[in-house]
Design a protein around this motif. Structure first.
Motif, PDB file in Angstrom:
ATOM      1  N   ARG A  38     111.789 -32.018   0.708  1.00  0.00           N
ATOM      2  CA  ARG A  38     112.925 -31.328   0.130  1.00  0.00           C
ATOM      3  C   ARG A  38     114.163 -32.235   0.043  1.00  0.00           C
ATOM      4  N   PRO A  39     114.338 -32.947  -1.065  1.00  0.00           N
ATOM      5  CA  PRO A  39     115.624 -33.606  -1.302  1.00  0.00           C
ATOM      6  C   PRO A  39     116.720 -32.561  -1.415  1.00  0.00           C
ATOM      7  N   LYS A  40     117.889 -32.855  -0.875  1.00  0.00           N
ATOM      8  CA  LYS A  40     118.983 -31.888  -0.855  1.00  0.00           C
ATOM      9  C   LYS A  40     120.283 -32.532  -1.337  1.00  0.00           C
ATOM     10  N   PHE A  41     121.088 -31.700  -2.013  1.00  0.00           N
ATOM     11  CA  PHE A  41     122.369 -32.131  -2.573  1.00  0.00           C
ATOM     12  C   PHE A  41     123.483 -31.293  -1.953  1.00  0.00           C
ATOM     13  N   SER A  42     124.636 -31.913  -1.720  1.00  0.00           N
ATOM     14  CA  SER A  42     125.778 -31.183  -1.172  1.00  0.00           C
ATOM     15  C   SER A  42     127.064 -31.861  -1.603  1.00  0.00           C
ATOM     16  N   GLY A  43     128.161 -31.303  -1.142  1.00  0.00           N
ATOM     17  CA  GLY A  43     129.452 -31.933  -1.366  1.00  0.00           C
ATOM     18  C   GLY A  43     129.727 -33.067  -0.402  1.00  0.00           C
ATOM     19  N   PRO A  75     113.121 -27.555   9.840  1.00  0.00           N
ATOM     20  CA  PRO A  75     113.245 -28.994   9.593  1.00  0.00           C
ATOM     21  C   PRO A  75     112.762 -29.806  10.795  1.00  0.00           C
ATOM     22  N   TYR A  76     112.196 -30.973  10.499  1.00  0.00           N
ATOM     23  CA  TYR A  76     111.758 -31.874  11.566  1.00  0.00           C
ATOM     24  C   TYR A  76     112.282 -33.298  11.374  1.00  0.00           C
ATOM     25  N   VAL A  77     112.489 -33.715  10.138  1.00  0.00           N
ATOM     26  CA  VAL A  77     112.994 -35.066   9.853  1.00  0.00           C
ATOM     27  C   VAL A  77     114.006 -34.958   8.725  1.00  0.00           C
ATOM     28  N   VAL A  78     115.120 -35.663   8.876  1.00  0.00           N
ATOM     29  CA  VAL A  78     116.094 -35.819   7.795  1.00  0.00           C
ATOM     30  C   VAL A  78     116.491 -37.288   7.736  1.00  0.00           C
ATOM     31  N   VAL A  79     116.520 -37.851   6.520  1.00  0.00           N
ATOM     32  CA  VAL A  79     117.053 -39.200   6.318  1.00  0.00           C
ATOM     33  C   VAL A  79     118.071 -39.146   5.188  1.00  0.00           C
ATOM     34  N   ASN A  80     118.917 -40.166   5.133  1.00  0.00           N
ATOM     35  CA  ASN A  80     119.911 -40.257   4.071  1.00  0.00           C
ATOM     36  C   ASN A  80     119.238 -40.448   2.714  1.00  0.00           C
ATOM     37  N   LEU A 106     120.042 -39.864  -8.851  1.00  0.00           N
ATOM     38  CA  LEU A 106     119.343 -38.659  -9.279  1.00  0.00           C
ATOM     39  C   LEU A 106     118.959 -37.786  -8.086  1.00  0.00           C
ATOM     40  N   LEU A 107     119.102 -36.466  -8.249  1.00  0.00           N
ATOM     41  CA  LEU A 107     118.620 -35.508  -7.257  1.00  0.00           C
ATOM     42  C   LEU A 107     118.175 -34.256  -8.002  1.00  0.00           C
ATOM     43  N   ILE A 108     116.908 -33.866  -7.784  1.00  0.00           N
ATOM     44  CA  ILE A 108     116.335 -32.691  -8.429  1.00  0.00           C
ATOM     45  C   ILE A 108     115.794 -31.761  -7.355  1.00  0.00           C
ATOM     46  N   GLU A 109     116.207 -30.489  -7.425  1.00  0.00           N
ATOM     47  CA  GLU A 109     115.698 -29.447  -6.526  1.00  0.00           C
ATOM     48  C   GLU A 109     115.121 -28.317  -7.352  1.00  0.00           C
ATOM     49  N   GLU A 110     113.887 -27.925  -7.058  1.00  0.00           N
ATOM     50  CA  GLU A 110     113.225 -26.820  -7.750  1.00  0.00           C
ATOM     51  C   GLU A 110     113.298 -26.989  -9.263  1.00  0.00           C
ATOM     52  N   GLY A 111     113.115 -28.216  -9.710  1.00  0.00           N
ATOM     53  CA  GLY A 111     113.101 -28.516 -11.136  1.00  0.00           C
ATOM     54  C   GLY A 111     114.457 -28.603 -11.795  1.00  0.00           C
ATOM     55  N   ILE A 115     127.166 -37.731   3.554  1.00  0.00           N
ATOM     56  CA  ILE A 115     126.428 -38.182   2.376  1.00  0.00           C
ATOM     57  C   ILE A 115     126.153 -36.988   1.454  1.00  0.00           C
ATOM     58  N   PRO A 116     126.194 -37.205   0.132  1.00  0.00           N
ATOM     59  CA  PRO A 116     125.956 -36.079  -0.786  1.00  0.00           C
ATOM     60  C   PRO A 116     124.499 -35.771  -1.046  1.00  0.00           C
ATOM     61  N   THR A 117     123.579 -36.663  -0.694  1.00  0.00           N
ATOM     62  CA  THR A 117     122.150 -36.379  -0.854  1.00  0.00           C
ATOM     63  C   THR A 117     121.388 -36.811   0.385  1.00  0.00           C
ATOM     64  N   ALA A 118     120.324 -36.081   0.677  1.00  0.00           N
ATOM     65  CA  ALA A 118     119.481 -36.384   1.836  1.00  0.00           C
ATOM     66  C   ALA A 118     118.068 -35.929   1.530  1.00  0.00           C
ATOM     67  N   VAL A 119     117.131 -36.370   2.356  1.00  0.00           N
ATOM     68  CA  VAL A 119     115.734 -35.938   2.250  1.00  0.00           C
ATOM     69  C   VAL A 119     115.362 -35.206   3.534  1.00  0.00           C
ATOM     70  N   VAL A 120     114.896 -33.984   3.385  1.00  0.00           N
ATOM     71  CA  VAL A 120     114.469 -33.159   4.511  1.00  0.00           C
ATOM     72  C   VAL A 120     112.950 -33.019   4.483  1.00  0.00           C
ATOM     73  N   ILE A 121     112.313 -33.250   5.629  1.00  0.00           N
ATOM     74  CA  ILE A 121     110.893 -32.962   5.807  1.00  0.00           C
ATOM     75  C   ILE A 121     110.810 -31.765   6.745  1.00  0.00           C
ATOM     76  N   ALA A 122     110.170 -30.705   6.284  1.00  0.00           N
ATOM     77  CA  ALA A 122     110.167 -29.448   7.023  1.00  0.00           C
ATOM     78  C   ALA A 122     108.791 -28.804   6.952  1.00  0.00           C
ATOM     79  N   GLU A 123     108.650 -27.709   7.678  1.00  0.00           N
ATOM     80  CA  GLU A 123     107.450 -26.897   7.605  1.00  0.00           C
ATOM     81  C   GLU A 123     107.858 -25.489   7.170  1.00  0.00           C
ATOM     82  N   ALA A 124     107.187 -24.984   6.145  1.00  0.00           N
ATOM     83  CA  ALA A 124     107.488 -23.641   5.658  1.00  0.00           C
ATOM     84  C   ALA A 124     107.146 -22.600   6.707  1.00  0.00           C
ATOM     85  N   LYS A 125     107.874 -21.507   6.700  1.00  0.00           N
ATOM     86  CA  LYS A 125     107.625 -20.446   7.668  1.00  0.00           C
ATOM     87  C   LYS A 125     106.434 -19.611   7.228  1.00  0.00           C
TER      88      LYS A 125
END
Length: 359
Positions: A97-102, A121-126, A138-143, A349-359
């Motif tokens: 899950r790449p993520k975008f923020s302010g 979430p278990y891992v996050v990197v910049n 570039l950052l794309i979430e859910e298309g 940072i305005p973008t990050a990569v999250v590695i998670a497990e769905a509930k």
């Protein structure tokens, strides 16, 4: 490394039940927890076998391992870092899950994802490059494109149109890396087009395409990942180390990426059998680590089985957050050179990569 006017934030990474970040007792130092497997060898443990709760004994879910490495470098010195291997076949609930923020710190991305209800979430990197709090990658979430890569810049007085590496997960779950340039549609929206190479820019010779690429450029097609992040350069392509060539053709020397010298780095890669590899190395003397050059980083990703890989932002941005929101590495803005007694400093940072497990 290209960031300007960065707001430094000192955070402790103990994630509380209320979803906030707070200090743990009176100690202002983050101590990395035990890693998957034995944690001390570059080959890594197999982790993720899972108990009754689906987690291994170190708290990571099935299919996700987190390891540390120490590599001796040619000419002397060492590079230290952390990497995660994500096996979606072993655990289909794992999420990229790449993520975008302010702009917020990696540990805040971790806490906010935990609060979102999307998963654990278990891992996050910049993520990608930015200036101030504005993403230029570039950052794309859910298309949906949340952030567009820079469409033009100036190098030594010449305008150029960068075609840069991006890493995406497609609708079928597979991963693709390609070179991307965003084109304008008739309604003035933008959409990413993929190209078979970075095309005809070359910073070494200061020769640049006189016009931006188009939808009729040879080999071009609309790129439609569900989730994607861009930065560059391309490190590994079809199993080959292409870092140095693409460093010049994606035009990064003038921007401060310093690809041929050793620095903290962050990278994403994919193996031939569909695993994801996420890596952060320390540098600038933190924990005694010199960092990697981009070609060295590419070799490291290949050694971990990657057939495709891209470089993300590095330098003081390079941060590896593990389980429970704890920063495992030593970001280079942190004072001192040893973790003992150190106060970890993360960049917003305005973008990050999250590695998670769905509930």
């Amino acid at each position: 490394m290209k960031s300007k006017r960065i707001f430094w934030v000192t955070l402790l990474a103990a994630f509380l039940a209320c979803g906030m970040l707070a200090s743990c007792g009176g100690d202002d130092h983050q101590t990395p927890p035990a890693l998957s497997g034995d944690g001390g060898d570059d080959d890594g443990g197999d982790g993720g076998d899972g108990g009754d709760d689906g987690q291994d004994e170190d708290g990571y879910p099935a299919g996700l391992t987190v390891e540390t490495f120490t590599d001796e470098l040619s000419g002397g010195g060492e590079c230290l870092g952390f990497y995660a291997v994500v096996d979606f076949k072993a655990n289909p609930k794992l999420l990229f899950r790449p993520k975008f923020s302010g702009a917020k710190t990696p540990t805040t991305y971790f806490a906010d994802f935990a609060e979102s209800g999307e998963g654990t979430p278990y891992v996050v990197v910049n993520g990608g490059y930015f200036g101030g709090s504005t993403s230029v990658s570039l950052l794309i979430e859910e298309g949906e494109m949340k952030s567009m890569a820079a469409r033009s810049d100036v190098c030594n007085g010449q305008t150029y149109y960068p075609v840069r590496a991006a890493f995406g997960q497609m609708a079928d779950g597979s991963f693709e890396t390609t070179w991307v340039y965003c084109l304008r549609a008739a309604d003035n929206s933008f959409y990413p087009y993929a190209y078979p190479s970075p095309l005809d820019n070359d910073e070494r010779t200061e020769t640049f395409m006189p016009e931006p690429p188009t939808e009729t450029t040879a080999g071009a097609y609309v790129w439609e990942p569900q989730y994607a992040i861009g930065a560059g350069p391309m490190l590994v392509y079809e199993g080959e180390n292409v870092a140095e060539e693409n460093y010049w053709k994606e035009v990064f020397e003038h921007g401060g990426v310093s690809g041929m010298s050793r620095h903290p780095r962050t990278a994403l890669g994919a193996t031939a059998d569909g695993k994801l590899v996420v890596l952060v190395c320390d540098g600038r003397g933190k924990r005694g680590s010199t960092g990697f050059t981009l070609p060295e980083l590419a070799d490291k990703m290949i050694s971990l089985g990657c057939v495709r890989a891209i470089n993300l932002d590095g330098g003081g941005s390079s941060t590896f957050v593990g389980k429970e929101g704890t920063v495992l590495n030593m970001p280079s803005d942190t004072d001192g050179t040893t973790l003992e007694g150190a106060t970890i400093k993360e960049r917003s940072i305005p973008t990050a990569v999250v590695i998670a497990e769905a509930k």
